[in-house]
Design a protein around this motif. Structure first.
Motif, PDB file in Angstrom:
ATOM      1  N   ASN A  27       0.838  -1.205   0.000  1.00 48.04           N
ATOM      2  CA  ASN A  27       0.000   0.000   0.000  1.00 48.04           C
ATOM      3  C   ASN A  27       0.869   1.249   0.000  1.00 48.04           C
ATOM      4  O   ASN A  27       0.661   2.178   0.785  1.00 48.04           O
ATOM      5  CB  ASN A  27      -0.922   0.012   1.217  1.00 48.04           C
ATOM      6  N   ALA A  28       1.865   1.269  -0.870  1.00 44.23           N
ATOM      7  CA  ALA A  28       2.774   2.402  -0.934  1.00 44.23           C
ATOM      8  C   ALA A  28       3.450   2.403  -2.302  1.00 44.23           C
ATOM      9  O   ALA A  28       3.511   1.369  -2.972  1.00 44.23           O
ATOM     10  CB  ALA A  28       3.823   2.324   0.175  1.00 44.23           C
ATOM     11  N   ASP A  29       3.945   3.561  -2.704  1.00 47.16           N
ATOM     12  CA  ASP A  29       4.682   3.670  -3.958  1.00 47.16           C
ATOM     13  C   ASP A  29       6.132   3.287  -3.686  1.00 47.16           C
ATOM     14  O   ASP A  29       6.964   4.120  -3.351  1.00 47.16           O
ATOM     15  CB  ASP A  29       4.598   5.103  -4.496  1.00 47.16           C
ATOM     16  N   ALA A  30       6.432   1.995  -3.788  1.00 44.74           N
ATOM     17  CA  ALA A  30       7.753   1.477  -3.431  1.00 44.74           C
ATOM     18  C   ALA A  30       8.187   0.419  -4.447  1.00 44.74           C
ATOM     19  O   ALA A  30       8.117  -0.783  -4.178  1.00 44.74           O
ATOM     20  CB  ALA A  30       7.728   0.908  -2.020  1.00 44.74           C
ATOM     21  N   GLY A  49      10.123 -14.648  -5.285  1.00 46.46           N
ATOM     22  CA  GLY A  49       9.060 -15.607  -5.490  1.00 46.46           C
ATOM     23  C   GLY A  49       7.729 -15.264  -4.869  1.00 46.46           C
ATOM     24  O   GLY A  49       6.807 -16.086  -4.890  1.00 46.46           O
ATOM     25  N   MET A  50       7.588 -14.066  -4.291  1.00 47.31           N
ATOM     26  CA  MET A  50       6.314 -13.686  -3.694  1.00 47.31           C
ATOM     27  C   MET A  50       5.406 -13.076  -4.752  1.00 47.31           C
ATOM     28  O   MET A  50       5.873 -12.564  -5.779  1.00 47.31           O
ATOM     29  CB  MET A  50       6.534 -12.703  -2.542  1.00 47.31           C
ATOM     30  N   ILE A  51       4.108 -13.126  -4.522  1.00 49.79           N
ATOM     31  CA  ILE A  51       3.147 -12.608  -5.483  1.00 49.79           C
ATOM     32  C   ILE A  51       2.327 -11.510  -4.833  1.00 49.79           C
ATOM     33  O   ILE A  51       2.046 -11.550  -3.630  1.00 49.79           O
ATOM     34  CB  ILE A  51       2.215 -13.722  -6.007  1.00 49.79           C
ATOM     35  N   PRO A  52       1.926 -10.478  -5.608  1.00 55.58           N
ATOM     36  CA  PRO A  52       1.125  -9.395  -5.026  1.00 55.58           C
ATOM     37  C   PRO A  52      -0.310  -9.835  -4.765  1.00 55.58           C
ATOM     38  O   PRO A  52      -0.850 -10.722  -5.436  1.00 55.58           O
ATOM     39  CB  PRO A  52       1.183  -8.310  -6.114  1.00 55.58           C
ATOM     40  N   THR A  53      -0.927  -9.215  -3.770  1.00 55.67           N
ATOM     41  CA  THR A  53      -2.325  -9.489  -3.444  1.00 55.67           C
ATOM     42  C   THR A  53      -2.965  -8.212  -2.925  1.00 55.67           C
ATOM     43  O   THR A  53      -2.281  -7.312  -2.428  1.00 55.67           O
ATOM     44  CB  THR A  53      -2.446 -10.597  -2.388  1.00 55.67           C
ATOM     45  N   MET A  54      -4.282  -8.146  -3.038  1.00 55.61           N
ATOM     46  CA  MET A  54      -5.038  -7.049  -2.437  1.00 55.61           C
ATOM     47  C   MET A  54      -5.988  -7.586  -1.379  1.00 55.61           C
ATOM     48  O   MET A  54      -6.846  -6.857  -0.884  1.00 55.61           O
ATOM     49  CB  MET A  54      -5.822  -6.287  -3.514  1.00 55.61           C
ATOM     50  N   CYS A  55      -5.817  -8.853  -1.030  1.00 55.69           N
ATOM     51  CA  CYS A  55      -6.687  -9.502  -0.051  1.00 55.69           C
ATOM     52  C   CYS A  55      -5.971  -9.627   1.293  1.00 55.69           C
ATOM     53  O   CYS A  55      -4.845  -9.150   1.472  1.00 55.69           O
ATOM     54  CB  CYS A  55      -7.108 -10.875  -0.568  1.00 55.69           C
ATOM     55  N   SER A  56      -6.597 -10.306   2.223  1.00 60.72           N
ATOM     56  CA  SER A  56      -6.049 -10.440   3.573  1.00 60.72           C
ATOM     57  C   SER A  56      -5.174 -11.680   3.732  1.00 60.72           C
ATOM     58  O   SER A  56      -4.833 -12.047   4.856  1.00 60.72           O
ATOM     59  CB  SER A  56      -7.188 -10.493   4.595  1.00 60.72           C
ATOM     60  N   ALA A  95       1.450 -12.441   3.533  1.00 65.24           N
ATOM     61  CA  ALA A  95       2.428 -12.770   4.566  1.00 65.24           C
ATOM     62  C   ALA A  95       3.101 -11.502   5.067  1.00 65.24           C
ATOM     63  O   ALA A  95       3.478 -11.404   6.232  1.00 65.24           O
ATOM     64  CB  ALA A  95       3.476 -13.741   4.018  1.00 65.24           C
ATOM     65  N   ILE A  96       3.247 -10.522   4.162  1.00 71.75           N
ATOM     66  CA  ILE A  96       3.871  -9.241   4.498  1.00 71.75           C
ATOM     67  C   ILE A  96       2.999  -8.124   3.948  1.00 71.75           C
ATOM     68  O   ILE A  96       2.594  -8.159   2.785  1.00 71.75           O
ATOM     69  CB  ILE A  96       5.290  -9.133   3.899  1.00 71.75           C
ATOM     70  N   GLN A  97       2.713  -7.134   4.777  1.00 72.83           N
ATOM     71  CA  GLN A  97       2.040  -5.920   4.325  1.00 72.83           C
ATOM     72  C   GLN A  97       2.970  -4.735   4.544  1.00 72.83           C
ATOM     73  O   GLN A  97       3.548  -4.571   5.622  1.00 72.83           O
ATOM     74  CB  GLN A  97       0.728  -5.674   5.077  1.00 72.83           C
ATOM     75  N   TRP A  98       3.106  -3.907   3.507  1.00 74.20           N
ATOM     76  CA  TRP A  98       3.938  -2.705   3.606  1.00 74.20           C
ATOM     77  C   TRP A  98       3.053  -1.506   3.317  1.00 74.20           C
ATOM     78  O   TRP A  98       2.521  -1.377   2.221  1.00 74.20           O
ATOM     79  CB  TRP A  98       5.098  -2.768   2.613  1.00 74.20           C
ATOM     80  N   SER A  99       2.910  -0.627   4.300  1.00 75.72           N
ATOM     81  CA  SER A  99       2.000   0.501   4.181  1.00 75.72           C
ATOM     82  C   SER A  99       2.625   1.746   4.779  1.00 75.72           C
ATOM     83  O   SER A  99       3.701   1.690   5.396  1.00 75.72           O
ATOM     84  CB  SER A  99       0.673   0.202   4.895  1.00 75.72           C
ATOM     85  N   GLY A 100       1.930   2.876   4.602  1.00 79.54           N
ATOM     86  CA  GLY A 100       2.323   4.098   5.277  1.00 79.54           C
ATOM     87  C   GLY A 100       2.024   4.002   6.762  1.00 79.54           C
ATOM     88  O   GLY A 100       1.460   3.006   7.236  1.00 79.54           O
ATOM     89  N   PRO A 101       2.351   5.036   7.535  1.00 82.82           N
ATOM     90  CA  PRO A 101       2.228   4.945   8.999  1.00 82.82           C
ATOM     91  C   PRO A 101       0.799   4.999   9.516  1.00 82.82           C
ATOM     92  O   PRO A 101       0.533   4.554  10.623  1.00 82.82           O
ATOM     93  CB  PRO A 101       3.038   6.149   9.491  1.00 82.82           C
ATOM     94  N   ASN A 102      -0.136   5.549   8.755  1.00 83.34           N
ATOM     95  CA  ASN A 102      -1.506   5.720   9.250  1.00 83.34           C
ATOM     96  C   ASN A 102      -2.332   4.467   8.957  1.00 83.34           C
ATOM     97  O   ASN A 102      -3.189   4.436   8.069  1.00 83.34           O
ATOM     98  CB  ASN A 102      -2.137   6.955   8.606  1.00 83.34           C
ATOM     99  N   ILE A 103      -2.066   3.424   9.731  1.00 86.14           N
ATOM    100  CA  ILE A 103      -2.738   2.148   9.558  1.00 86.14           C
ATOM    101  C   ILE A 103      -3.887   2.057  10.570  1.00 86.14           C
ATOM    102  O   ILE A 103      -3.704   2.341  11.755  1.00 86.14           O
ATOM    103  CB  ILE A 103      -1.746   0.990   9.750  1.00 86.14           C
TER     104      ILE A 103
END
Length: 351
Positions: A81-84, A95-102, A105-113
């Motif tokens: 959830n970031a421009d990275a 080997g990881m794949i993107p997802t928009m679901c829950s 294994a790893i979520q990367w977001s801005g600080p306002n979670i």
């Protein structure tokens, strides 16, 4: 107190054996594993084992990887959830794949979670921010905690942040100080980045009183290198707050302003002289990009290794400097009330 030599051999660019400052070679994976074993043995029961994923760096643009990406019959997913783009490439290269679901294994977001995101996480999921981390990363909240700790433990222990006021709440106190002082003040938005909205105060009418800003006493005589201001990017990773576990990356960045420092009146609004943010200085026609990692003391971005070598050459006590930086890091993490916020609101994240 002076640090021991074996401690500072781990600092970038430091060598107790070479007078010319040639740094030690990077430790091998086996040596790093041995150091980690020693640390875990010293921690004893306080150590918390966590499952880990080993990541290989994605190849640079225009280059191909010498090794195949990890393959898996059930690849892990990541939620970004970031421009990275660098993170995206690294995850996919491993080997990881993107997802928009829950199912990430790893979520990367801005600080306002949102709180609900933390509360719905499973034990096997990881996220890149602790709850309420903005208590540390927002300038107004950071100053509030810093001022409280200076009051509790004495300004002698907390002397590494200039005098600061949060406006408009502390406007009257700032006005009294402003009228009796002859120094410059720097104004910053309370929750912004990349140098946006920062300026040197020339007149009280410039203060935006309809939004929260942080006003700090401007350091008029900073340490300069070849006449230019610079700052340090020291990267610290916190993996736990109870017990506190923090890792400091051996390398980092020294970022330079792109115009010579000057406090002449007609230079006070020149961001290229007073700000060191890359986002600002890359737009200057005098900015020199560093394009060769082997020449890490060229242009307007140096490595910490290059900085250490330079400072030793001009007589700066690099050992003492890093002692103070380490002290600053510990106090920032441990004493600015962040621990209490995380433990109180989200106790499941402190173990």
């Amino acid at each position: 107190m002076q640090p021991s030599a074996d401690l500072w051999e781990k600092v970038p660019g430091y060598s107790s054996d070479d007078e010319d400052g040639a740094g030690l070679p990077e430790p091998t994976p086996q040596q790093l594993e041995g150091r980690l074993t020693e640390v875990l043995a010293a921690l004893g029961g306080r150590s918390v084992d966590r499952p880990t994923i080993q990541f290989r760096a994605a190849p640079l643009p225009g280059k191909t990887s010498s090794s195949k990406s990890r393959t898996s019959t059930s690849p892990s997913a990541f939620l970004l959830n970031a421009d990275a783009p660098l993170l995206r490439d690294t995850f996919q290269h491993n080997g990881m794949i993107p997802t928009m679901c829950s199912d990430y294994a790893i979520q990367w977001s801005g600080p306002n979670i949102r709180d609900a995101v933390y509360q719905s996480m499973m034990d096997w999921q990881r996220i890149n921010h602790f709850p309420n981390s903005t208590e540390l990363t927002r300038k107004d909240r950071l100053w509030l905690h810093f001022a409280q700790m200076a009051k509790n433990y004495g300004k002698g222990c907390f002397d590494f942040v200039p005098e600061t006021y949060v406006l408009p709440d502390n406007f009257d106190a700032f006005l009294k100080c402003y009228q009796r002082s002859r120094c410059h003040w720097i104004v910053k938005p309370n929750a912004s980045s990349r140098g946006r909205g920062i300026f040197i105060l020339q007149d009280l009418s410039e203060l935006p009183l309809d939004e929260t800003v942080v006003v700090s006493r401007y350091i008029a005589d900073p340490l300069l290198i070849q006449g230019y201001k610079f700052d340090l990017r020291v990267y610290v990773l916190v993996t736990s707050y109870d017990p506190l576990k923090a890792y400091i990356y051996r390398e980092g960045l020294t970022r330079f302003a792109s115009a010579p420092y000057s406090t002449q009146e007609d230079h006070m609004q020149d961001a290229f002289r007073h700000l060191t943010n890359y986002s600002v200085n890359k737009n200057s026609y005098t900015f020199v990009e560093n394009s060769d990692m082997r020449a890490d003391n060229v242009g307007h971005k140096w490595s910490l290794s290059a900085l250490n070598k330079h400072l030793r050459c001009i007589g700066v006590d690099v050992n003492l400097m890093w002692v103070r930086i380490m002290d600053l890091i510990v106090k920032t993490l441990l004493l600015l009330c962040v621990h209490s916020y995380i433990s109180f609101y989200f106790p499941m994240f402190t173990k």
